[in-house]
Design an enzyme around this catalytic site. Structure first.
Site, mmCIF file in Angstrom:
data_model
loop_
_atom_site.group_PDB
_atom_site.id
_atom_site.type_symbol
_atom_site.label_atom_id
_atom_site.label_comp_id
_atom_site.label_asym_id
_atom_site.label_seq_id
_atom_site.Cartn_x
_atom_site.Cartn_y
_atom_site.Cartn_z
ATOM 1 N N SER A 74 0.985 -0.789 0.053
ATOM 2 C CA SER A 74 0.127 -0.015 0.166
ATOM 3 C C SER A 74 0.462 1.542 -0.020
ATOM 4 O O SER A 74 2.046 1.369 -0.626
ATOM 5 C CB SER A 74 -0.817 0.029 0.981
ATOM 6 O OG SER A 74 -2.301 0.720 1.260
ATOM 7 N N ASP A 115 -9.594 -5.952 -4.914
ATOM 8 C CA ASP A 115 -9.525 -4.743 -3.606
ATOM 9 C C ASP A 115 -10.214 -3.999 -4.183
ATOM 10 O O ASP A 115 -9.838 -2.456 -5.475
ATOM 11 C CB ASP A 115 -7.581 -4.054 -4.492
ATOM 12 C CG ASP A 115 -6.944 -3.391 -3.067
ATOM 13 O OD1 ASP A 115 -7.137 -3.084 -2.876
ATOM 14 O OD2 ASP A 115 -6.070 -3.417 -2.989
ATOM 15 N N HIS A 131 -7.722 -5.755 -0.981
ATOM 16 C CA HIS A 131 -5.933 -5.184 -0.763
ATOM 17 C C HIS A 131 -5.135 -5.525 0.560
ATOM 18 O O HIS A 131 -4.443 -5.227 0.046
ATOM 19 C CB HIS A 131 -6.432 -3.770 0.275
ATOM 20 C CG HIS A 131 -4.934 -2.227 0.326
ATOM 21 N ND1 HIS A 131 -5.199 -2.126 -1.087
ATOM 22 C CD2 HIS A 131 -5.407 -2.631 1.219
ATOM 23 C CE1 HIS A 131 -4.183 -1.534 -1.064
ATOM 24 N NE2 HIS A 131 -3.797 -1.493 0.629
#
Length: 262
Positions: free
Chosen positions: A87, A211, A239
């Protein structure tokens, strides 16, 4: 691949978490890697995980990333690592890549911010602003009249945006451990100058196909803007691939690093 002095070469993975998470989120991956005979490390960035620092007091990316930089600077001579970022932790990976180029043999971006040093990122690529504004709680550590110092996803949205394909026990675990992310730490992550040496380090992008936070279009744009040497797609992953598809992710990590040994 580097080893410790005259020891046999060791493949050493170093994991960097995303916003609000910590070293704890990699527990499945590090267990698989350790059991398979690899070396793995995961860090708590400043104000995350079990770091004793209040995340509201983290002023910039350099302070936020200090635990990662310390780990890299303390590595033995000639010892290199595979750096894996998730991320917005991809920004930490890129900054480390520029500062410790000789310590990193490969950089792997897992549904992560992967922005070329010296480039101007598209404004719609920032993970923190994906989705509707009301999914976030903002923390005003310096008073309501000052800019926010922290951000945390509201509990009722976490399952959908972070963990839609993940086991319920991991959702429960994370609900006890997520911490506000330091907003100011992310404001200068994309302001790195061009770095030709860092560009020589092989990069891998691992895309998460289911995601809900960082959608496919944005991930594809990152890959298009700064093409990696390898691209993998986790078809069944939300995610948080380290929870939803740890075994497949483990397989892809090993496949990616096998190219270093050819």
């Amino acid at each position: 691949m580097g080893g410790d002095g005259g020891a046999d070469p060791v493949i050493h993975f170093v994991f960097v978490h995303g916003a609000s998470h910590g070293a704890w989120c990699w527990y499945k991956l590090t267990t698989l890697l350790d059991a398979a005979g690899f070396k793995s490390s995961s860090v708590d960035l400043t104000g995350a995980g079990i770091s004793l620092t209040d995340s509201n007091t983290v002023m910039d990316s350099d302070q936020y990333n200090r635990p990662l930089f310390t780990l890299l600077s303390d590595l033995p001579p000639h010892h290199k690592v595979i750096l894996v970022g998730h991320s917005i932790g991809g920004g930490s990976v890129t900054e480390a890549l520029c500062k410790f180029t000789d310590k990193i043999s490969m950089a792997i971006y897992l549904a992560a911010a992967m922005v070329q040093p010296g480039s101007i990122p598209s404004p719609n690529l920032s993970n923190l602003h994906v989705g509707e504004e009301e999914i976030w709680d903002y923390i005003y550590g310096e008073g309501a009249d000052k800019p926010p110092t922290g951000i945390l996803m509201k509990q009722e949205f976490r399952r959908h945006y972070y963990y839609s394909q993940s086991p319920l026990e991991d959702v429960t675990l994370s609900s006890k451990l997520l911490r506000p992310a330091p907003v100011r730490a992310f404001q200068d992550l994309d302001k790195l100058p061009p770095n030709p040496e860092a560009e020589k380090v092989p990069r891998v992008y691992i895309k998460t196909a289911k995601d809900n936070l960082f959608d496919s279009v944005r991930q594809d744009l990152l890959v298009e803007n700064w093409p990696p040497s390898q691209l993998y797609v986790l078809e069944e992953s939300d995610h948080s691939a380290f929870f939803s598809v740890p075994t497949t992710l483990f397989t892809y990590l090993l496949r990616a690093v096998s190219f270093l040994q050819r």
